[in-house]
Motif scaffolding. Structure first.
Motif, PDB file in Angstrom:
ATOM      1  N   ASP A  74      29.274  11.442   1.813  1.00  0.00           N
ATOM      2  CA  ASP A  74      28.670  10.223   1.253  1.00  0.00           C
ATOM      3  C   ASP A  74      27.957  10.596  -0.039  1.00  0.00           C
ATOM      4  N   ASN A  76      25.844   9.219  -1.671  1.00  0.00           N
ATOM      5  CA  ASN A  76      24.427   8.840  -1.687  1.00  0.00           C
ATOM      6  C   ASN A  76      23.541   9.834  -0.922  1.00  0.00           C
ATOM      7  N   CYS A 147      24.940  15.917   5.542  1.00  0.00           N
ATOM      8  CA  CYS A 147      24.940  15.682   4.097  1.00  0.00           C
ATOM      9  C   CYS A 147      26.179  16.326   3.488  1.00  0.00           C
ATOM     10  N   ASN A 148      26.262  16.287   2.185  1.00  0.00           N
ATOM     11  CA  ASN A 148      27.399  16.883   1.479  1.00  0.00           C
ATOM     12  C   ASN A 148      27.173  18.388   1.312  1.00  0.00           C
TER      13      ASN A 148
END
Length: 461
Positions: A74, A76, A147-148
Motif C-alpha cells: 500500500d 500510503n 508495511c512496504n
C-alpha cells in the motif's frame, strides 16, 4: 505475531540455507573470485523471490551488481529499506583457521552451547543479512507484513562500496523509503541487547617508501644507504606520542567531545576489563590516555597499521636491503571529522617527516563519514520495542567503533535515518580467522526483526 514458533518450526532449514550461502567464496577484494561474487548475487535474488518479494532484479553497476527487491502492499503505508552486503573479506591467513573458511561447520563453544557456524561471512554479513530475508519469509507466509519493504543488497561493502553512490544517485525514486534497516553491527552480549547509535568514519591509505633504485647486499651497503623498512617503521612510530595521542597536526581540530554526562551514560553498559583482556590474551589494555577502553574504541579517533611489508619474507635468510617498503594504514574517525580532510592532513604530515634519503608516496584508498542516529527517532523507538518483545528487556544504546560509510551516504542521498539492529558479538572474529555466528543469535534476529515492522508501522500512524 508468533515469530518464535515459526522460527522453531523452520530453524533447520534456515541454518542449512545459510550454510549453503557461506560455501560461496564471494571475496570482492580479489578479482579471481569474480564469478563467485556474481553467483552469490544470483542466489540472493532467488532467496528474495522465495521469501515473497513481488519484484526482484539484479542491477548492474560499474562494479559488482546490487540485488534489489520489493513488496509494496500500500503506497500510503511506511516503507522500510533493508540494506546488507553479500561480499566477504579475504580469509587470510588461511593457516590460522581451525576449519576451511568456505566449508562451514557448526561447533559448540562455551558462549554458544547451541552451536555457532564457523565460516567466512558467517556474521559479516551473510548471516545477518540473511536474517532479514527469512524475516520477510515469515511475514509474507503468515500474512503479517504490515508495511512496504524494499531490499538493497550489495557486493562491494568490504572494498569501500564504490559503486553504491553511483547507484543511489540514479535510483533515488526506486529506493525512496521512510527508514533504513541494517544488521551489520553487534550487541553487547547475548543477554544484553543493544542498538548501535553511532559509527566511526574511516580514512584508509597505503604508503610506499623508496630508498635505493634496487635491492642491495646488506653487507656491502648496510650502514651507508637508507633502509626503507627501517625508515618506514620509524615514521610510523612518530605518528603517536607517549600518551598514544595521534601527532598529525590538525587531526583533532574537529573531533566531537562528548560531555561528562554522555560519557557517564556510556559507562552504564556492562563491561569487565579483566574479561576483555582475558578474551584477547593480553596482559594489559593499551590506548589513548584519559579514556576508557569502551571510549577508545567508539568515541575517539584512531590510527592503526593494518599491514606492513618489504624485503625478503620467505623461508631461511636473505641478506638484503630492500628498495621499497609499504604499509596500509586506517584511521577511524568520529563526528565531525571529514575523511577527505584527514586524508590530506595525513599525506602532508607523512611526507614532511620523511628524511631526504628516501622518497614517499601516499595513496588514498577509500573512506567514509562518522554517523550518529538520535535515540528519540521513530525508528529507534520501534527497534527498542522489538527487542523488548523478544528479549524481555530494553536494549542499551551503544556507539560502535566500526565504520559503515554508506550510512552517512544514505542520509545524504535518500534523506533517511538508518537503524542498526545488529545481532553479532565482539567475539565473533569478523575479518579474522575462525569467524563465526551463534545459531542462537541468528535465529533470535529472525525472530526479532518482524517486530520492528509491526512497531514502526503502528508508531507511524
Amino acid at each position: 505475531m508468533n515469530t518464535k514458533a515459526y522460527v522453531d518450526q523452520h530453524k533447520d532449514r534456515f541454518i542449512n540455507e545459510l550454510i549453503d550461502l557461506l560455501k560461496i567464496p564471494s571475496i570482492s577484494a580479489d578479482p579471481a573470485y569474480k564469478n563467485d561474487v556474481i553467483k552469490t548475487s544470483e542466489v540472493i535474488k532467488k532467496s528474495l523471490e522465495d521469501a515473497g518479494c513481488d519484484h526482484v532484479e539484479i542491477c548492474e553497476t560499474p562494479g559488482y551488481p546490487i540485488v534489489y527487491g520489493e513488496k509494496i502492499i500500500d503506497p500510503n503505508l511506511p516503507t522500510v529499506l533493508v540494506y546488507g552486503h553479500y561480499d566477504v573479506q579475504p580469509p587470510d591467513p588461511v593457516e590460522l583457521w581451525d576449519s576451511p573458511p568456505f566449508e562451514p561447520v557448526i561447533k559448540k563453544t562455551d558462549l554458544h552451547p547451541d552451536g555457532a557456524i564457523f565460516a567466512r561471512g558467517a556474521c559479516d554479513d551473510k548471516g545477518q543479512m540473511y536474517m532479514h530475508v527469512k524475516a520477510m519469509e515469515y511475514m509474507t507466509a503468515n500474512n503479517d507484513l504490515p508495511c512496504n519493504v524494499k531490499f538493497m543488497i550489495e557486493g562491494e561493502e568490504e572494498v569501500g562500496s564504490e559503486s553504491l553512490g553511483w547507484f543511489l544517485e540514479r535510483n533515488r525514486e526506486k529506493l525512496a523509503n521512510d527508514v533504513i534497516l541494517i544488521s551489520d553491527t553487534g550487541m553487547i552480549a547475548k543477554d544484553v541487547p543493544s542498538i548501535t547509535t553511532g559509527l566511526r568514519g574511516l580514512s584508509y591509505v597505503e604508503v610506499e617508501v623508496t630508498g635505493p633504485n634496487r635491492d642491495l647486499h646488506s653487507g656491502l651497503y648496510g650502514g651507508a644507504v637508507a633502509n626503507p623498512i627501517n625508515i618506514l617503521c620509524d615514521m610510523i612510530a612518530q605518528l603517536h606520542d607517549e600518551n598514544n595521542h595521534i601527532t598529525i597536526p590538525g587531526f583533532y581540530d574537529k573531533v566531537e567531545e562528548l560531555s561528562t554526562a554522555e560519557r557517564a551514560e556510556m559507562a552504564k553498559a556492562p563491561f569487565s576489563q579483566e574479561a576483555y583482556n582475558k578474551a584477547l590474551d593480553i596482559a594489559q589494555e593499551h590506548g589513548e590516555k584519559g579514556y576508557t577502553t569502551n571510549e577508545r574504541n567508539s568515541i575517539r579517533p584512531t590510527l592503526d597499521v593494518n599491514g606492513i611489508w618489504g624485503g625478503y619474507t620467505g623461508e631461511g635468510a636473505k641478506t638484503v636491503i630492500a628498495s621499497k617498503a609499504f604499509a596500509k594504514i586506517s584511521m577511524r574517525l568520529v563526528p565531525d571529522q571529514n575523511w577527505h580532510e584527514i586524508t590530506e592532513l595525513f599525506q602532508k604530515h607523512f611526507e614532511s617527516i620523511a628524511p631526504p634519503s628516501v622518497k614517499v608516496k601516499v595513496k588514498p584508498h577509500h573512506g567514509g563519514t562518522a554517523y550518529v542516529t538520535p535515540i528519540d527517532s521513530l525508528g529507534y523507538k520501534a527497534a527498542s520495542a522489538a527487542y523488548e518483545d523478544t528479549f524481555g528487556k530494553t536494549p542499551i544504546p551503544q556507539r560502535s567503533g566500526g565504520s559503515i560509510p554508506i550510512v552517512a551516504l544514505f542520509e545524504k542521498e535518500l534523506n533517511s535515518k538508518s537503524i542498526l539492529m545488529g545481532f553479532g558479538l565482539d567475539s565473533d572474529a569478523i575479518h579474522s580467522p575462525n569467524e563465526h555466528f551463534g545459531i542462537w543469535n541468528y535465529l533470535k534476529g529472525i525472530e526479532t526483526i518482524p517486530h520492528f515492522y509491526k512497531h514502526y508501522t503502528a508508531m507511524s500512524k
